[in-house]
Design a protein around this motif. Structure first.
Motif, short mmCIF file in Angstrom:
data_model
loop_
_atom_site.label_atom_id
_atom_site.label_comp_id
_atom_site.label_asym_id
_atom_site.label_seq_id
_atom_site.Cartn_x
_atom_site.Cartn_y
_atom_site.Cartn_z
N ALA A 150 0.98 -1.10 0.18
CA ALA A 150 -0.09 0.06 0.03
C ALA A 150 0.94 1.28 0.08
N GLU A 151 1.88 1.15 0.72
CA GLU A 151 2.77 2.38 0.84
C GLU A 151 3.36 2.53 -0.58
N ALA A 152 3.84 1.45 -1.06
CA ALA A 152 4.57 1.67 -2.47
C ALA A 152 3.51 2.18 -3.42
N ASP A 153 2.24 1.53 -3.49
CA ASP A 153 1.32 2.23 -4.48
C ASP A 153 1.01 3.79 -4.21
N ALA A 154 0.97 4.12 -2.86
CA ALA A 154 0.98 5.38 -2.63
C ALA A 154 2.04 6.26 -3.14
N SER A 155 3.26 5.97 -2.76
CA SER A 155 4.32 6.53 -3.27
C SER A 155 4.43 6.80 -4.92
N ARG A 156 4.24 5.72 -5.52
CA ARG A 156 3.97 5.80 -7.02
C ARG A 156 2.96 6.79 -7.38
N SER A 196 8.44 6.22 0.46
CA SER A 196 7.20 5.45 1.38
C SER A 196 7.10 6.38 2.32
N PHE A 197 5.55 6.24 2.69
CA PHE A 197 5.19 6.82 3.86
C PHE A 197 6.00 6.37 5.29
#
Length: 466
Positions: free
Chosen positions: A9-15, A22-23
């Motif tokens: 989820a963090e990787a998706d948010a960063s992309r 990442s968060f």
């Protein structure tokens, strides 16, 4: 399994944000920034610059300074607001709340603990001697701030004149700081628009054009950075409710004469009208808290600043100490310590909630104004005026640190405090001079100066010399 899903989820948010930070990584870095944020706004900004610009390359020098100039224009602590701004650029509103919240959390905990000790033992032996030494070091640190900010801001005769006029206006004539800020900003805006070189923006080298935020933003602003009326209305409604509802509830429930209502109203007013960062805020708050509300004595205000100087987080955390002592001395039906705890947390709440409002509401518009000549000129002259205000604060602190007595002067339109020369505290003078020598000549680190001054204060007090 949960940990793996969180990482995805963090990787998706960063992309989605356009970078690979990442968060969780941002949380660890902002926590590190918060823990290392000693030494007032100058030291805190230096820590952020070293970590975010030089080490992590998350933001370029030019964008860092653009954000800093905007935060210096706002009421409240510019270092905390700068952290919120950069956190917002990286991870939207959640990133701004995380960065700004972590920046003040260690200070909230540390100041509350020290306030308990001070209220219980502040006038007894070792604690009193400890704070006697702290005040001398604080005075040297404030003077050092004047010099550091002045070297950067007062780069020509026009800026020096503006700083001098600001000092005379606020020290000798009690001109409100908002008037000084507005006047300086207007002068800078029209001076820059006219093409005068004295008002040009300060050039800064060493920027990194490939920084994460700059790669993210580029020339096309993403949705969370692009200003819109709908976004402004949402932000205003949420943060105004968080700010105004507790204040209104106290006024309605307890009445305007109650100490909690006074704390809520006073620090809400400070959140709106005290510009120029921590040093400018403290000059006004100290005068009002000491002379108008009589919540604490001048030397107690210096003790509170000493606490803020020795703990991580913004210097403005001293306001928590002021709220703590105000409620401690007027607890009503509550126990003094319980009332003091609520008073300190209330002061912190109404001080910092507006800081998030100013950033989340104004930052999208400020991002669209990068490179605006008039705005750059206004920010430059406001910074110069702030130097005069910091000088005013250093003299105010110096008077109450080095002299046991002062007398007010009110004549010919003047309004200021004059020292009673016979009340000079020789021990405090020697300690302050030693601290200044360590900072200016020997380049001793701030924590060492504070620790040395504390030890010297204890030694002098128990030797009967102070």
């Amino acid at each position: 399994m949960d940990a793996t899903m969180n990482k995805v989820a963090e990787a998706d948010a960063s992309r989605e944000a356009g970078h690979d930070i990442s968060f969780g990584e941002a949380f660890r870095v902002w926590l590190r920034v918060a823990i290392l944020s000693f030494g007032g706004p100058a030291g805190q900004i230096a820590v952020m610059h070293r970590i975010l610009v030089e080490e992590k390359n998350w933001i370029s020098e030019s964008r860092f300074l653009h954000a800093l100039n905007y935060c210096m224009l706002l009421p409240g602590p510019e270092a905390q607001q700068l952290a919120t701004y950069i956190g917002w650029l990286l991870h939207r509103t959640a990133g701004g709340i995380m960065a700004g919240g972590l920046f003040i959390l260690p200070g909230i905990i540390a100041i509350m603990g020290l306030s308990y000790i001070y209220a219980a033992y502040g006038n007894v032996g070792f604690i009193e001697a400890l704070f006697f030494g702290l005040k001398a070091a604080v005075l040297a640190i404030v003077v050092h701030a004047v010099v550091r900010v002045g070297k950067r801001a007062l780069r020509n005769r026009v800026m020096i004149a503006l700083a001098a006029i600001a000092f005379v206006a606020i020290f000798f004539f009690n001109v409100p700081f908002p008037i000084i800020v507005i006047a300086a900003g207007v002068i800078g805006y029209f001076g820059a628009r006219s093409g005068r070189p004295e008002f040009a923006a300060i050039e800064h080298g060493g920027g990194k054009n490939s920084a994460a935020v700059d790669s993210l933003l580029g020339e096309e602003l993403p949705d969370h950075v692009r200003p819109s009326m709908a976004h402004a209305l949402r932000v205003s409604s949420v943060w105004l409710l968080l700010w105004v509802v507790p204040v209104a509830a106290l006024l309605i429930g307890l009445g305007p004469a109650n100490v909690f209502s006074q704390i809520a109203l006073f620090f809400s007013k400070m959140a709106m009208v005290t510009f120029g960062g921590a040093y400018a805020v403290l000059a006004y708050v100290a005068q009002q808290a000491v002379e108008h509300y009589h919540w604490l004595q001048p030397r107690e205000m210096l003790d509170g600043l000493g606490m803020a100087e020795t703990t991580p987080g913004p210097l403005i955390m001293v306001l928590q100490f002021v709220g703590f002592m105000a409620a401690y001395r007027d607890p009503g039906t509550l126990s003094p310590m319980w009332a003091a705890t609520l008073g300190g947390l209330l002061a912190t709440w109404v001080t910092f909630i507006p800081c998030f409002l100013w950033i989340f509401l104004g930052a999208p518009y400020v991002e669209t104004l990068r490179g605006n000549k008039g705005l750059a000129g206004a920010l430059s002259t406001i910074t110069a005026a702030v130097v005069g205000v910091i000088l005013n604060l250093s003299i105010w602190f110096g008077l109450h640190t080095l002299f046991r007595q002062t007398r007010p002067v009110h004549s010919f339109g003047l309004s200021f405090d004059m020292p009673v020369w016979g009340s000079l505290d020789i021990a405090a003078f020697v300690l302050a001079a030693a601290a200044a020598t360590a900072i200016f000549r020997l380049n001793v680190g701030m924590l060492w100066v504070l620790a040395g001054s504390c030890a010297a204060g204890v030694a002098l007090r128990f030797a009967g010399l102070a």
